[in-house]
Design an enzyme around this catalytic site. Structure first.
Site, PDB file in Angstrom:
ATOM      1  N   LYS A  12       0.774  -1.310  -0.301  1.00  0.00           N
ATOM      2  CA  LYS A  12       0.200   0.293  -0.044  1.00  0.00           C
ATOM      3  C   LYS A  12       0.820   1.324  -0.479  1.00  0.00           C
ATOM      4  CE  LYS A  12      -4.177  -1.607   2.853  1.00  0.00           C
ATOM      5  NZ  LYS A  12      -4.797  -1.879   3.630  1.00  0.00           N
ATOM      6  N   TYR A  52     -12.821  -1.758  -3.619  1.00  0.00           N
ATOM      7  CA  TYR A  52     -12.855  -2.234  -2.406  1.00  0.00           C
ATOM      8  C   TYR A  52     -14.112  -2.141  -2.062  1.00  0.00           C
ATOM      9  CZ  TYR A  52      -8.529  -1.068  -0.434  1.00  0.00           C
ATOM     10  OH  TYR A  52      -7.392  -1.015   0.258  1.00  0.00           O
ATOM     11  N   ASN A 115      -1.484  -0.364   7.587  1.00  0.00           N
ATOM     12  CA  ASN A 115      -1.217  -1.144   7.798  1.00  0.00           C
ATOM     13  C   ASN A 115      -0.038  -1.849   6.370  1.00  0.00           C
ATOM     14  OD1 ASN A 115      -3.084  -2.375   6.146  1.00  0.00           O
ATOM     15  ND2 ASN A 115      -4.424  -2.900   7.225  1.00  0.00           N
ATOM     16  N   HIS A 118      -1.965  -5.594   1.396  1.00  0.00           N
ATOM     17  CA  HIS A 118      -3.475  -5.937   1.582  1.00  0.00           C
ATOM     18  C   HIS A 118      -2.605  -7.433   0.633  1.00  0.00           C
ATOM     19  CE1 HIS A 118      -7.372  -6.612  -0.272  1.00  0.00           C
ATOM     20  NE2 HIS A 118      -6.540  -7.403  -1.562  1.00  0.00           N
ATOM     21  N   GLU A 131      -9.288  -9.334  -8.070  1.00  0.00           N
ATOM     22  CA  GLU A 131      -8.449  -8.917  -7.255  1.00  0.00           C
ATOM     23  C   GLU A 131      -7.476  -9.070  -8.351  1.00  0.00           C
ATOM     24  OE1 GLU A 131      -8.762  -7.621  -2.652  1.00  0.00           O
ATOM     25  OE2 GLU A 131      -7.066  -9.712  -2.924  1.00  0.00           O
TER      26      GLU A 131
END
Length: 154
Positions: A12, A52, A115, A118, A131
């Site tokens: 990310k 998302y 975080n 992904h 994805e």
């Protein structure tokens, strides 16, 4: 050699900005996973919303989309036996405060909203393929034999 699977992983914007791409990629390669596709890219809002989509309508949806489009990401497809589950274990819990030391989030994350990484959910096989197809055309994925395969798998 056993059957392998492909899984989608993305460093990310916070991981990119902190210079963690090579460290994260090295962990996956050292584990024995094979890179079959990779790209450094800036996600646009349309792709972020598709990525998302399952969270649309939730209170954190807009902040997810804003964050993932705030800077470049490093998207990749890894291949290996039980690859999705292996990657999820290596990433650690979604909340870095709950992630074990030695996992990517446990070593590099401090905040749930930042975080670092992904990875596709191993419990939803359809999400993984969806994805991969969102981020990669079939001709961007390379089929190749890794010479150490016989040393990794029985």
């Amino acid at each position: 050699m056993p059957e392998t699977e492909r899984t989608f992983v993305m460093v990310k914007p916070d991981g990119v900005q902190r210079g963690l791409i090579s460290e994260i990629l090295e962990r996956f390669e050292n584990r024995g996973l094979k890179i079959v596709g990779a790209k450094f890219m800036q996600m646009d809002r349309e792709l972020a919303e598709q990525h998302y989509a399952e969270h649309e309508g939730k209170p954190f949806y807009d902040s997810l989309v804003e964050f993932i489009t705030s800077g470049p990401v490093f998207a990749m497809v890894l291949d290996g036996q039980d690859a999705t589950r292996q990657v999820r274990r290596m990433m650690g819990a979604t909340d870095p405060a709950e992630a074990a030391p030695g996992t990517i989030r446990g070593d590099y994350g401090l905040d749930l909203g930042r975080n670092v990484i992904h990875g596709s959910d191993h419990e939803d096989e359809g999400a993984n393929q969806r994805e991969i197809e969102l981020f990669f055309d079939e001709d961007e994925l390379v089929e190749w034999d890794k010479i150490d395969g016989s040393w990794l798998y029985e």
